[in-house]
Enzyme design. Structure first.
Site, PDB file in Angstrom:
ATOM      1  N   GLN A  89      11.235  10.122   4.415  1.00  0.00           N
ATOM      2  CA  GLN A  89      10.493  10.754   3.330  1.00  0.00           C
ATOM      3  C   GLN A  89       9.577  11.859   3.836  1.00  0.00           C
ATOM      4  O   GLN A  89       8.800  12.436   3.070  1.00  0.00           O
ATOM      5  CB  GLN A  89       9.681   9.700   2.577  1.00  0.00           C
ATOM      6  CG  GLN A  89      10.538   8.654   1.884  1.00  0.00           C
ATOM      7  CD  GLN A  89       9.731   7.526   1.254  1.00  0.00           C
ATOM      8  OE1 GLN A  89       8.495   7.538   1.262  1.00  0.00           O
ATOM      9  NE2 GLN A  89      10.410   6.542   0.708  1.00  0.00           N
ATOM     10  N   HIS A 153       6.443   6.680   2.890  1.00  0.00           N
ATOM     11  CA  HIS A 153       5.107   6.590   2.298  1.00  0.00           C
ATOM     12  C   HIS A 153       4.083   7.520   2.964  1.00  0.00           C
ATOM     13  O   HIS A 153       3.056   7.091   3.465  1.00  0.00           O
ATOM     14  CB  HIS A 153       4.596   5.140   2.330  1.00  0.00           C
ATOM     15  CG  HIS A 153       5.419   4.199   1.529  1.00  0.00           C
ATOM     16  ND1 HIS A 153       5.079   2.871   1.357  1.00  0.00           N
ATOM     17  CD2 HIS A 153       6.589   4.358   0.857  1.00  0.00           C
ATOM     18  CE1 HIS A 153       5.999   2.266   0.613  1.00  0.00           C
ATOM     19  NE2 HIS A 153       6.931   3.169   0.305  1.00  0.00           N
ATOM     20  N   TYR A 257      -8.549   0.200  -4.834  1.00  0.00           N
ATOM     21  CA  TYR A 257      -7.514   0.092  -5.858  1.00  0.00           C
ATOM     22  C   TYR A 257      -6.551  -1.062  -5.614  1.00  0.00           C
ATOM     23  O   TYR A 257      -5.573  -1.214  -6.337  1.00  0.00           O
ATOM     24  CB  TYR A 257      -6.800   1.445  -6.008  1.00  0.00           C
ATOM     25  CG  TYR A 257      -7.742   2.425  -6.669  1.00  0.00           C
ATOM     26  CD1 TYR A 257      -7.733   2.611  -8.042  1.00  0.00           C
ATOM     27  CD2 TYR A 257      -8.712   3.077  -5.922  1.00  0.00           C
ATOM     28  CE1 TYR A 257      -8.650   3.450  -8.649  1.00  0.00           C
ATOM     29  CE2 TYR A 257      -9.633   3.922  -6.518  1.00  0.00           C
ATOM     30  CZ  TYR A 257      -9.607   4.097  -7.892  1.00  0.00           C
ATOM     31  OH  TYR A 257     -10.532   4.905  -8.504  1.00  0.00           O
ATOM     32  N   TYR A 268      11.085  -5.852  -3.189  1.00  0.00           N
ATOM     33  CA  TYR A 268      12.376  -5.334  -3.637  1.00  0.00           C
ATOM     34  C   TYR A 268      13.421  -6.440  -3.758  1.00  0.00           C
ATOM     35  O   TYR A 268      14.370  -6.335  -4.538  1.00  0.00           O
ATOM     36  CB  TYR A 268      12.857  -4.234  -2.689  1.00  0.00           C
ATOM     37  CG  TYR A 268      12.037  -2.974  -2.781  1.00  0.00           C
ATOM     38  CD1 TYR A 268      12.038  -2.205  -3.940  1.00  0.00           C
ATOM     39  CD2 TYR A 268      11.251  -2.547  -1.714  1.00  0.00           C
ATOM     40  CE1 TYR A 268      11.274  -1.054  -4.040  1.00  0.00           C
ATOM     41  CE2 TYR A 268      10.486  -1.390  -1.798  1.00  0.00           C
ATOM     42  CZ  TYR A 268      10.500  -0.646  -2.958  1.00  0.00           C
ATOM     43  OH  TYR A 268       9.740   0.493  -3.053  1.00  0.00           O
TER      44      TYR A 268
END
Length: 373
Positions: A89, A153, A257, A268
Protein backbone atom coordinates in the site's frame (compact mmCIF):
# COMPACT_ATOMS: atom_id res chain seq x y z
CA UNK A 1 -22.75 8.12 16.43
CA UNK A 2 -25.03 6.48 13.94
CA UNK A 3 -25.21 3.78 11.33
CA UNK A 4 -27.35 3.29 8.25
CA UNK A 5 -27.08 0.59 5.62
CA UNK A 6 -28.02 3.03 2.86
CA UNK A 7 -30.31 2.90 -0.13
CA UNK A 8 -29.07 2.89 -3.70
CA UNK A 9 -30.62 5.73 -5.66
CA UNK A 10 -32.15 5.27 -9.08
CA UNK A 11 -29.60 5.70 -11.87
CA UNK A 12 -30.02 5.67 -15.61
CA UNK A 13 -27.36 5.19 -18.26
CA UNK A 14 -26.79 8.26 -20.42
CA UNK A 15 -24.10 7.69 -23.02
CA UNK A 16 -20.79 7.00 -21.28
CA UNK A 17 -21.85 8.36 -17.91
CA UNK A 18 -24.41 7.68 -15.22
CA UNK A 19 -26.99 10.28 -14.27
CA UNK A 20 -27.58 10.65 -10.55
CA UNK A 21 -30.94 11.82 -9.26
CA UNK A 22 -30.63 12.99 -5.63
CA UNK A 23 -33.55 12.54 -3.29
CA UNK A 24 -35.93 15.44 -2.90
CA UNK A 25 -35.77 16.81 0.62
CA UNK A 26 -38.97 18.77 0.14
CA UNK A 27 -37.12 22.08 -0.17
CA UNK A 28 -37.61 22.69 -3.88
CA UNK A 29 -36.48 21.24 -7.18
CA UNK A 30 -33.74 18.64 -7.45
CA UNK A 31 -30.90 18.40 -9.92
CA UNK A 32 -29.51 15.41 -11.81
CA UNK A 33 -25.77 14.92 -12.16
CA UNK A 34 -23.47 12.78 -14.25
CA UNK A 35 -19.77 12.04 -14.29
CA UNK A 36 -17.49 12.78 -17.20
CA UNK A 37 -14.00 11.43 -17.82
CA UNK A 38 -11.27 14.03 -17.36
CA UNK A 39 -8.27 11.81 -18.02
CA UNK A 40 -6.91 8.30 -17.94
CA UNK A 41 -3.23 7.44 -17.69
CA UNK A 42 -2.74 7.53 -13.91
CA UNK A 43 -2.74 4.07 -12.35
CA UNK A 44 -3.62 4.87 -8.74
CA UNK A 45 -4.33 8.62 -8.35
CA UNK A 46 -3.83 8.81 -4.60
CA UNK A 47 -3.68 12.55 -4.01
CA UNK A 48 -5.16 15.57 -5.82
CA UNK A 49 -4.65 19.26 -5.19
CA UNK A 50 -5.18 22.43 -7.22
CA UNK A 51 -2.39 24.82 -8.21
CA UNK A 52 -5.05 27.14 -9.65
CA UNK A 53 -8.57 26.78 -11.05
CA UNK A 54 -7.33 25.02 -14.20
CA UNK A 55 -4.34 23.02 -12.95
CA UNK A 56 -4.48 19.83 -10.87
CA UNK A 57 -1.45 18.18 -9.28
CA UNK A 58 -1.96 14.42 -8.93
CA UNK A 59 0.18 11.79 -7.22
CA UNK A 60 0.34 8.31 -8.75
CA UNK A 61 1.10 5.77 -6.04
CA UNK A 62 3.70 4.02 -8.17
CA UNK A 63 5.92 7.07 -7.71
CA UNK A 64 4.94 9.73 -10.23
CA UNK A 65 3.74 13.29 -9.76
CA UNK A 66 1.59 14.44 -12.70
CA UNK A 67 -0.07 17.66 -13.82
CA UNK A 68 -3.50 18.01 -15.45
CA UNK A 69 -3.88 21.35 -17.22
CA UNK A 70 -7.21 22.45 -18.70
CA UNK A 71 -8.43 18.86 -18.51
CA UNK A 72 -5.38 17.38 -20.27
CA UNK A 73 -2.82 15.10 -18.60
CA UNK A 74 0.57 16.54 -19.53
CA UNK A 75 3.22 14.13 -20.78
CA UNK A 76 6.03 15.70 -18.76
CA UNK A 77 6.34 14.40 -15.20
CA UNK A 78 7.49 16.32 -12.15
CA UNK A 79 11.10 15.44 -11.32
CA UNK A 80 13.06 15.43 -8.08
CA UNK A 81 11.01 13.03 -5.96
CA UNK A 82 12.88 11.37 -3.07
CA UNK A 83 13.52 7.64 -2.84
CA UNK A 84 10.39 5.82 -1.76
CA UNK A 85 9.11 2.28 -1.31
CA UNK A 86 6.34 1.65 -3.85
CA UNK A 87 5.32 -1.75 -2.51
CA UNK A 88 2.07 -3.03 -1.00
CA UNK A 89 0.00 0.00 0.00
CA UNK A 90 3.07 2.23 -0.06
CA UNK A 91 4.41 4.62 -2.66
CA UNK A 92 3.76 8.26 -3.45
CA UNK A 93 0.67 9.13 -1.44
CA UNK A 94 -1.09 12.41 -0.69
CA UNK A 95 -0.24 15.88 -1.98
CA UNK A 96 -1.32 19.33 -0.77
CA UNK A 97 -0.49 22.94 -1.56
CA UNK A 98 0.57 25.50 1.00
CA UNK A 99 -2.21 27.91 2.06
CA UNK A 100 -0.06 30.65 0.48
CA UNK A 101 0.90 28.68 -2.61
CA UNK A 102 0.22 31.56 -5.01
CA UNK A 103 2.97 33.52 -3.26
CA UNK A 104 5.49 30.81 -2.27
CA UNK A 105 4.98 27.84 -4.69
CA UNK A 106 5.27 25.40 -1.78
CA UNK A 107 3.74 21.95 -1.96
CA UNK A 108 3.70 19.04 0.50
CA UNK A 109 3.58 15.34 -0.29
CA UNK A 110 3.57 12.17 1.76
CA UNK A 111 5.11 8.87 0.77
CA UNK A 112 6.42 5.59 2.10
CA UNK A 113 9.79 6.99 3.04
CA UNK A 114 13.02 5.35 4.17
CA UNK A 115 14.11 8.21 6.44
CA UNK A 116 12.98 6.75 9.77
CA UNK A 117 14.91 4.42 12.04
CA UNK A 118 15.10 0.70 11.28
CA UNK A 119 14.53 -1.43 8.19
CA UNK A 120 11.66 -0.81 5.81
CA UNK A 121 9.61 2.35 5.45
CA UNK A 122 7.05 4.58 7.12
CA UNK A 123 5.02 7.70 6.39
CA UNK A 124 7.24 10.66 5.51
CA UNK A 125 6.33 14.19 4.39
CA UNK A 126 8.39 16.57 2.26
CA UNK A 127 7.94 20.27 1.68
CA UNK A 128 9.30 21.59 -1.62
CA UNK A 129 8.92 24.33 -4.18
CA UNK A 130 7.34 23.37 -7.48
CA UNK A 131 8.99 25.32 -10.28
CA UNK A 132 7.98 24.34 -13.79
CA UNK A 133 8.20 20.53 -13.55
CA UNK A 134 10.95 20.39 -10.92
CA UNK A 135 10.91 20.05 -7.13
CA UNK A 136 13.45 22.34 -5.51
CA UNK A 137 14.41 23.43 -1.98
CA UNK A 138 13.20 20.13 -0.55
CA UNK A 139 13.11 19.36 3.15
CA UNK A 140 11.75 16.35 5.04
CA UNK A 141 9.44 17.90 7.62
CA UNK A 142 7.99 14.70 9.08
CA UNK A 143 9.23 11.12 9.33
CA UNK A 144 7.18 8.58 11.25
CA UNK A 145 8.95 5.85 13.13
CA UNK A 146 9.99 3.25 13.70
CA UNK A 147 10.18 1.85 10.17
CA UNK A 148 8.77 -1.57 9.34
CA UNK A 149 8.97 -3.94 6.38
CA UNK A 150 5.18 -4.43 6.48
CA UNK A 151 3.41 -3.10 3.42
CA UNK A 152 0.08 -1.88 4.78
CA UNK A 153 -1.63 0.95 6.62
CA UNK A 154 0.37 4.09 5.86
CA UNK A 155 -2.70 6.31 6.36
CA UNK A 156 -1.10 9.39 4.85
CA UNK A 157 -3.70 12.10 4.21
CA UNK A 158 -2.62 15.75 4.47
CA UNK A 159 -4.89 18.67 5.45
CA UNK A 160 -4.31 22.24 6.58
CA UNK A 161 -6.62 23.92 9.08
CA UNK A 162 -7.69 27.56 9.24
CA UNK A 163 -4.69 28.46 11.42
CA UNK A 164 -2.25 26.98 8.90
CA UNK A 165 -1.32 23.86 10.88
CA UNK A 166 -0.67 20.74 8.81
CA UNK A 167 -2.39 17.51 9.87
CA UNK A 168 -0.93 14.15 8.83
CA UNK A 169 -2.66 10.80 9.20
CA UNK A 170 -0.52 7.76 9.94
CA UNK A 171 -1.91 4.22 9.90
CA UNK A 172 -1.00 1.55 12.43
CA UNK A 173 1.36 -0.10 9.89
CA UNK A 174 -0.17 -3.52 10.53
CA UNK A 175 0.85 -3.65 14.19
CA UNK A 176 -2.45 -3.02 15.93
CA UNK A 177 -1.51 -4.44 19.32
CA UNK A 178 1.43 -2.06 19.86
CA UNK A 179 1.42 1.07 17.73
CA UNK A 180 -1.97 2.84 18.04
CA UNK A 181 -2.07 3.15 21.84
CA UNK A 182 1.62 3.93 22.45
CA UNK A 183 2.48 7.61 22.44
CA UNK A 184 6.16 6.93 21.78
CA UNK A 185 5.29 5.55 18.33
CA UNK A 186 4.03 7.55 15.39
CA UNK A 187 1.85 4.87 13.78
CA UNK A 188 -1.91 4.93 14.32
CA UNK A 189 -2.01 8.68 14.97
CA UNK A 190 -3.07 12.05 13.63
CA UNK A 191 -0.11 14.42 13.80
CA UNK A 192 -0.11 18.22 13.77
CA UNK A 193 2.91 20.26 12.75
CA UNK A 194 3.78 23.70 11.43
CA UNK A 195 4.45 24.05 7.74
CA UNK A 196 8.20 24.03 8.31
CA UNK A 197 8.04 20.82 10.35
CA UNK A 198 8.33 22.44 13.77
CA UNK A 199 5.96 21.45 16.56
CA UNK A 200 3.12 23.75 17.69
CA UNK A 201 3.67 24.71 21.30
CA UNK A 202 0.11 23.79 22.28
CA UNK A 203 0.18 20.23 20.90
CA UNK A 204 -1.32 17.97 23.59
CA UNK A 205 1.71 15.81 24.38
CA UNK A 206 4.55 18.32 24.03
CA UNK A 207 5.39 18.25 27.74
CA UNK A 208 4.75 14.53 28.28
CA UNK A 209 7.78 12.33 28.74
CA UNK A 210 8.08 9.42 26.30
CA UNK A 211 5.40 10.89 24.01
CA UNK A 212 6.10 12.08 20.47
CA UNK A 213 5.30 15.81 20.38
CA UNK A 214 3.76 15.85 16.90
CA UNK A 215 0.89 13.58 18.00
CA UNK A 216 -2.50 15.31 18.09
CA UNK A 217 -4.75 12.25 18.54
CA UNK A 218 -4.21 8.50 18.77
CA UNK A 219 -5.89 5.10 18.64
CA UNK A 220 -6.42 5.11 14.84
CA UNK A 221 -6.24 2.16 12.44
CA UNK A 222 -5.74 3.49 8.90
CA UNK A 223 -7.17 6.97 8.19
CA UNK A 224 -7.36 7.48 4.41
CA UNK A 225 -9.78 10.39 4.41
CA UNK A 226 -9.30 13.78 6.04
CA UNK A 227 -10.86 17.21 5.45
CA UNK A 228 -11.46 20.44 7.32
CA UNK A 229 -15.06 21.38 8.05
CA UNK A 230 -15.53 24.64 6.10
CA UNK A 231 -17.54 26.33 8.87
CA UNK A 232 -16.25 25.04 12.21
CA UNK A 233 -12.67 24.45 11.10
CA UNK A 234 -12.67 21.02 12.77
CA UNK A 235 -10.65 18.25 11.17
CA UNK A 236 -12.78 15.27 10.16
CA UNK A 237 -11.34 11.89 9.21
CA UNK A 238 -12.49 8.46 8.20
CA UNK A 239 -10.54 5.27 8.67
CA UNK A 240 -10.63 1.68 7.59
CA UNK A 241 -11.87 -0.85 10.10
CA UNK A 242 -10.98 -4.53 9.71
CA UNK A 243 -14.06 -6.55 8.65
CA UNK A 244 -16.67 -3.94 9.53
CA UNK A 245 -16.14 -0.90 11.69
CA UNK A 246 -15.03 1.76 9.19
CA UNK A 247 -15.41 5.05 11.06
CA UNK A 248 -15.91 8.79 10.61
CA UNK A 249 -14.42 10.86 13.42
CA UNK A 250 -13.99 14.50 14.42
CA UNK A 251 -10.41 14.89 15.60
CA UNK A 252 -10.15 16.30 19.12
CA UNK A 253 -6.95 17.47 20.74
CA UNK A 254 -5.34 14.66 22.75
CA UNK A 255 -8.27 12.27 22.22
CA UNK A 256 -8.01 8.47 22.07
CA UNK A 257 -10.12 6.89 19.30
CA UNK A 258 -9.86 3.43 20.76
CA UNK A 259 -8.24 1.18 18.16
CA UNK A 260 -7.94 -1.75 18.78
CA UNK A 261 -9.46 -1.71 22.27
CA UNK A 262 -12.91 -0.79 20.93
CA UNK A 263 -14.27 -1.47 17.46
CA UNK A 264 -17.45 -2.31 15.57
CA UNK A 265 -15.46 -4.73 13.40
CA UNK A 266 -14.07 -8.25 13.63
CA UNK A 267 -11.03 -10.02 12.22
CA UNK A 268 -11.07 -10.78 8.50
CA UNK A 269 -11.56 -14.42 9.45
CA UNK A 270 -14.77 -13.47 11.26
CA UNK A 271 -13.34 -14.10 14.72
CA UNK A 272 -13.53 -11.45 17.43
CA UNK A 273 -10.55 -9.48 18.73
CA UNK A 274 -12.53 -7.33 21.20
CA UNK A 275 -15.94 -7.48 22.82
CA UNK A 276 -16.00 -3.72 23.37
CA UNK A 277 -17.59 -1.09 21.16
CA UNK A 278 -17.27 1.65 23.78
CA UNK A 279 -15.02 2.42 26.75
CA UNK A 280 -14.66 5.36 29.09
CA UNK A 281 -11.98 7.75 27.89
CA UNK A 282 -12.27 6.66 24.26
CA UNK A 283 -14.11 8.53 21.52
CA UNK A 284 -17.16 7.16 19.73
CA UNK A 285 -17.34 7.62 15.94
CA UNK A 286 -19.76 10.06 14.35
CA UNK A 287 -20.69 7.25 11.96
CA UNK A 288 -19.58 3.70 11.21
CA UNK A 289 -20.14 1.14 8.50
CA UNK A 290 -20.96 -2.55 8.90
CA UNK A 291 -20.14 -4.10 6.51
CA UNK A 292 -17.06 -2.10 5.59
CA UNK A 293 -17.10 0.06 2.49
CA UNK A 294 -13.28 0.59 2.54
CA UNK A 295 -13.48 4.42 2.53
CA UNK A 296 -10.85 6.47 0.74
CA UNK A 297 -10.95 10.21 0.20
CA UNK A 298 -13.49 12.70 1.55
CA UNK A 299 -14.59 16.25 0.91
CA UNK A 300 -17.15 18.74 2.19
CA UNK A 301 -19.43 20.17 -0.49
CA UNK A 302 -19.62 23.97 -0.40
CA UNK A 303 -20.16 24.65 -4.10
CA UNK A 304 -23.36 26.15 -5.48
CA UNK A 305 -22.98 23.77 -8.43
CA UNK A 306 -24.52 21.05 -6.23
CA UNK A 307 -27.46 22.59 -4.34
CA UNK A 308 -28.77 19.17 -3.30
CA UNK A 309 -25.43 18.10 -1.81
CA UNK A 310 -24.25 21.41 -0.39
CA UNK A 311 -23.26 20.99 3.26
CA UNK A 312 -22.80 17.22 2.93
CA UNK A 313 -19.69 15.07 3.11
CA UNK A 314 -18.82 13.00 0.07
CA UNK A 315 -16.81 9.82 0.76
CA UNK A 316 -15.38 7.33 -1.73
CA UNK A 317 -15.63 3.54 -1.45
CA UNK A 318 -12.86 1.29 -2.67
CA UNK A 319 -14.78 -1.89 -1.92
CA UNK A 320 -18.11 -1.08 -3.54
CA UNK A 321 -16.91 1.39 -6.21
CA UNK A 322 -19.36 4.19 -5.40
CA UNK A 323 -19.64 7.51 -3.59
CA UNK A 324 -21.49 8.11 -0.35
CA UNK A 325 -23.16 11.44 0.50
CA UNK A 326 -23.55 11.95 4.24
CA UNK A 327 -26.24 14.30 5.59
CA UNK A 328 -25.09 16.44 8.52
CA UNK A 329 -26.83 18.29 11.31
CA UNK A 330 -24.17 20.20 13.18
CA UNK A 331 -21.51 17.65 14.08
CA UNK A 332 -23.90 14.71 13.77
CA UNK A 333 -24.15 12.43 10.73
CA UNK A 334 -27.83 11.69 10.14
CA UNK A 335 -27.98 9.47 7.07
CA UNK A 336 -26.23 8.36 3.92
CA UNK A 337 -27.09 8.21 0.24
CA UNK A 338 -25.20 6.08 -2.28
CA UNK A 339 -24.19 7.88 -5.47
CA UNK A 340 -22.93 6.62 -8.82
CA UNK A 341 -22.76 2.84 -8.34
CA UNK A 342 -19.90 1.29 -10.32
CA UNK A 343 -18.01 4.56 -10.92
CA UNK A 344 -14.88 2.57 -10.01
CA UNK A 345 -12.64 1.92 -7.00
CA UNK A 346 -12.66 5.42 -5.53
CA UNK A 347 -9.22 6.39 -4.27
CA UNK A 348 -9.96 10.05 -3.70
CA UNK A 349 -12.73 12.64 -4.04
CA UNK A 350 -12.16 16.38 -3.82
CA UNK A 351 -14.02 19.58 -4.50
CA UNK A 352 -11.74 21.46 -6.87
CA UNK A 353 -10.78 25.11 -6.98
CA UNK A 354 -13.32 25.51 -9.78
CA UNK A 355 -16.14 24.28 -7.52
CA UNK A 356 -16.60 20.92 -9.27
CA UNK A 357 -16.30 17.54 -7.62
CA UNK A 358 -13.51 15.33 -8.94
CA UNK A 359 -13.37 11.58 -8.36
CA UNK A 360 -10.09 9.67 -8.76
CA UNK A 361 -10.43 5.94 -9.32
CA UNK A 362 -7.93 3.09 -9.49
CA UNK A 363 -7.25 2.31 -13.14
CA UNK A 364 -10.47 3.78 -14.56
CA UNK A 365 -9.48 7.45 -14.61
CA UNK A 366 -10.32 10.77 -12.98
CA UNK A 367 -13.89 12.00 -13.40
CA UNK A 368 -15.67 15.33 -12.94
CA UNK A 369 -19.26 15.43 -11.70
CA UNK A 370 -21.39 17.88 -13.64
CA UNK A 371 -25.10 18.79 -13.78
CA UNK A 372 -26.93 16.77 -16.41
CA UNK A 373 -28.03 18.74 -19.47
Amino acid sequence: MARLLGIICCVVLTGSAYAQQPKNSGSGSIQSYEYQLVTEGIDIPWGMTWLDKKTILVSDRKGELRIISNGVLLNEKVTGLPELRAEGQGGLLDVAVDPNYAQNNLIYFSYSGLEGEGQGAHTSVVRAKLQDFKLTEQSVIFEAGPNTTKGQHYGSRLTFDKQGYLYISSGDRGNRDVNPQRLDRDAGKIHRINGDGSIPKDNPFVAQKDANPSIFSYGHRNPQGMAMHPVTGDIWTHEHGPKGGDEINIIRKGANYGWPVISFGVNYSGSSFTELTAKEGMEQPQWYWVPSIAPSGMTFVTSDIYPDWKGKIIVGSLKFAYLVALELEGDKVLSQEILFPDIGRVRNVKQGADGYLYVATDGAGIFKIVPSK
